[in-house]
Design a protein around this motif. Sequence first.
Motif, PDB file in Angstrom:
ATOM      1  N   MET A   1      58.942  28.810  32.840  1.00 40.79           N
ATOM      2  CA  MET A   1      58.962  27.507  32.197  1.00 40.79           C
ATOM      3  C   MET A   1      59.644  26.514  33.151  1.00 40.79           C
ATOM      4  N   ASN A   2      58.988  25.377  33.398  1.00 44.99           N
ATOM      5  CA  ASN A   2      59.577  24.383  34.294  1.00 44.99           C
ATOM      6  C   ASN A   2      60.557  23.488  33.527  1.00 44.99           C
ATOM      7  N   ASP A   3      61.231  22.598  34.262  1.00 45.29           N
ATOM      8  CA  ASP A   3      62.265  21.745  33.673  1.00 45.29           C
ATOM      9  C   ASP A   3      61.705  20.798  32.603  1.00 45.29           C
ATOM     10  N   VAL A   4      60.537  20.207  32.862  1.00 45.14           N
ATOM     11  CA  VAL A   4      59.930  19.280  31.896  1.00 45.14           C
ATOM     12  C   VAL A   4      59.617  20.015  30.602  1.00 45.14           C
ATOM     13  N   GLU A   5      58.994  21.165  30.717  1.00 48.73           N
ATOM     14  CA  GLU A   5      58.644  21.934  29.524  1.00 48.73           C
ATOM     15  C   GLU A   5      59.890  22.351  28.754  1.00 48.73           C
ATOM     16  N   ALA A   6      60.916  22.813  29.444  1.00 50.54           N
ATOM     17  CA  ALA A   6      62.156  23.234  28.787  1.00 50.54           C
ATOM     18  C   ALA A   6      62.800  22.061  28.044  1.00 50.54           C
ATOM     19  N   ARG A   7      62.827  20.893  28.681  1.00 49.37           N
ATOM     20  CA  ARG A   7      63.423  19.703  28.053  1.00 49.37           C
ATOM     21  C   ARG A   7      62.647  19.305  26.799  1.00 49.37           C
ATOM     22  N   LEU A   8      61.313  19.299  26.877  1.00 45.95           N
ATOM     23  CA  LEU A   8      60.496  18.922  25.727  1.00 45.95           C
ATOM     24  C   LEU A   8      60.626  19.941  24.594  1.00 45.95           C
TER      25      LEU A   8
ATOM     26  N   PHE B   1      61.905  19.180  20.854  1.00 51.57           N
ATOM     27  CA  PHE B   1      61.000  19.486  19.747  1.00 51.57           C
ATOM     28  C   PHE B   1      61.668  20.395  18.713  1.00 51.57           C
ATOM     29  N   ALA B   2      62.465  21.328  19.176  1.00 52.72           N
ATOM     30  CA  ALA B   2      63.155  22.268  18.283  1.00 52.72           C
ATOM     31  C   ALA B   2      64.105  21.555  17.326  1.00 52.72           C
ATOM     32  N   LYS B   3      64.514  20.332  17.659  1.00 48.08           N
ATOM     33  CA  LYS B   3      65.422  19.561  16.807  1.00 48.08           C
ATOM     34  C   LYS B   3      64.695  18.722  15.764  1.00 48.08           C
ATOM     35  N   GLN B   4      63.378  18.669  15.816  1.00 47.36           N
ATOM     36  CA  GLN B   4      62.603  17.818  14.904  1.00 47.36           C
ATOM     37  C   GLN B   4      62.373  18.535  13.571  1.00 47.36           C
ATOM     38  N   THR B   5      63.156  18.200  12.588  1.00 47.49           N
ATOM     39  CA  THR B   5      63.015  18.859  11.286  1.00 47.49           C
ATOM     40  C   THR B   5      61.692  18.510  10.607  1.00 47.49           C
TER      41      THR B   5
ATOM     42  N   GLY C   1      55.393  22.922   9.774  1.00 40.92           N
ATOM     43  CA  GLY C   1      54.993  24.178  10.408  1.00 40.92           C
ATOM     44  C   GLY C   1      54.360  23.961  11.767  1.00 40.92           C
ATOM     45  N   ALA C   2      54.654  22.814  12.398  1.00 38.72           N
ATOM     46  CA  ALA C   2      54.043  22.461  13.683  1.00 38.72           C
ATOM     47  C   ALA C   2      54.703  23.213  14.835  1.00 38.72           C
ATOM     48  N   GLU C   3      53.894  23.457  15.865  1.00 36.95           N
ATOM     49  CA  GLU C   3      54.369  24.123  17.076  1.00 36.95           C
ATOM     50  C   GLU C   3      53.956  23.323  18.297  1.00 36.95           C
ATOM     51  N   LEU C   4      54.841  23.260  19.264  1.00 36.75           N
ATOM     52  CA  LEU C   4      54.532  22.653  20.552  1.00 36.75           C
ATOM     53  C   LEU C   4      53.858  23.727  21.393  1.00 36.75           C
ATOM     54  N   GLU C   5      52.543  23.642  21.529  1.00 34.58           N
ATOM     55  CA  GLU C   5      51.790  24.685  22.228  1.00 34.58           C
ATOM     56  C   GLU C   5      51.725  24.470  23.732  1.00 34.58           C
ATOM     57  N   GLU C   6      51.754  23.223  24.152  1.00 34.42           N
ATOM     58  CA  GLU C   6      51.690  22.920  25.582  1.00 34.42           C
ATOM     59  C   GLU C   6      52.590  21.735  25.877  1.00 34.42           C
ATOM     60  N   ALA C   7      53.324  21.818  26.975  1.00 28.48           N
ATOM     61  CA  ALA C   7      54.209  20.725  27.393  1.00 28.48           C
ATOM     62  C   ALA C   7      54.192  20.668  28.907  1.00 28.48           C
ATOM     63  N   ALA C   8      53.594  19.609  29.424  1.00 22.77           N
ATOM     64  CA  ALA C   8      53.514  19.418  30.869  1.00 22.77           C
ATOM     65  C   ALA C   8      53.714  17.936  31.155  1.00 22.77           C
ATOM     66  N   GLU C   9      53.879  17.589  32.411  1.00 24.29           N
ATOM     67  CA  GLU C   9      54.099  16.193  32.751  1.00 24.29           C
ATOM     68  C   GLU C   9      52.881  15.347  32.375  1.00 24.29           C
ATOM     69  N   GLY C  10      53.116  14.390  31.463  1.00 24.67           N
ATOM     70  CA  GLY C  10      52.074  13.460  31.055  1.00 24.67           C
ATOM     71  C   GLY C  10      51.155  13.925  29.951  1.00 24.67           C
TER      72      GLY C  10
ATOM     73  N   VAL D   1      57.490  11.982  31.214  1.00 28.99           N
ATOM     74  CA  VAL D   1      57.454  11.206  32.465  1.00 28.99           C
ATOM     75  C   VAL D   1      58.726  10.392  32.672  1.00 28.99           C
ATOM     76  N   LEU D   2      59.686  10.555  31.784  1.00 30.98           N
ATOM     77  CA  LEU D   2      60.952   9.822  31.887  1.00 30.98           C
ATOM     78  C   LEU D   2      62.027  10.716  32.499  1.00 30.98           C
ATOM     79  N   PRO D   3      63.082  10.102  33.022  1.00 27.17           N
ATOM     80  CA  PRO D   3      64.146  10.891  33.646  1.00 27.17           C
ATOM     81  C   PRO D   3      64.907  11.756  32.639  1.00 27.17           C
ATOM     82  N   GLU D   4      65.532  12.772  33.163  1.00 24.76           N
ATOM     83  CA  GLU D   4      66.404  13.655  32.372  1.00 24.76           C
ATOM     84  C   GLU D   4      67.412  12.813  31.606  1.00 24.76           C
ATOM     85  N   GLY D   5      67.632  13.127  30.345  1.00 19.59           N
ATOM     86  CA  GLY D   5      68.602  12.414  29.518  1.00 19.59           C
ATOM     87  C   GLY D   5      68.010  11.265  28.724  1.00 19.59           C
ATOM     88  N   ALA D   6      66.795  10.848  29.052  1.00 22.16           N
ATOM     89  CA  ALA D   6      66.156   9.754  28.314  1.00 22.16           C
ATOM     90  C   ALA D   6      65.613  10.272  26.986  1.00 22.16           C
TER      91      ALA D   6
END
Length: 138
Positions: A1-8, A12-16, A22-31, A70-75
């Motif tokens: 898992m890359n940094d972008v995917e891990a951050r997303l 996402f895990a915090k979105q109640t 019952g939604a799942e984030l199936e794919e997370a890549a830049e853009g 596509v935004l910097p870390e922490g945004a």
Amino acid sequence: MNDVEARLRGSFAKQTMMQTLGAELEEAAEGRTRIAAPIADHVLQQQGFAHAALAFAIGDSAAGYAALSVLPEGAEVVTVEMKINLLSPAVGDRLVAEGRVIRPGRRIVAVASDVFAEGEKGRKHVATLLGTMVPVEP
């Protein structure tokens, strides 16, 4: 898992709301991202189709996470405008929203997502969303 995917995935895990659906984030890549949710009994409208609110919720989140990627870390991002076109009744087992960045920027990020119903009869395009995300301080 890359940094972008891990951050997303961490965000996402915090979105109640997504958990409630019952939604799942199936794919997370830049853009781009993909979020899926079951068409469960508690998200139907009066005619038995998935409620438009389900399509909007996962479509908005898919577009938002594409923007965040596509935004910097922490945004963080918030939606400031989102339009939905409902194209067809959402019938099937699940809805899948595919979000993408149209144009990244420092002050606004133009985004879009397409929502598909998937089931025994295949895959059908049921909604398209177009919107604007704004970066915010956490």
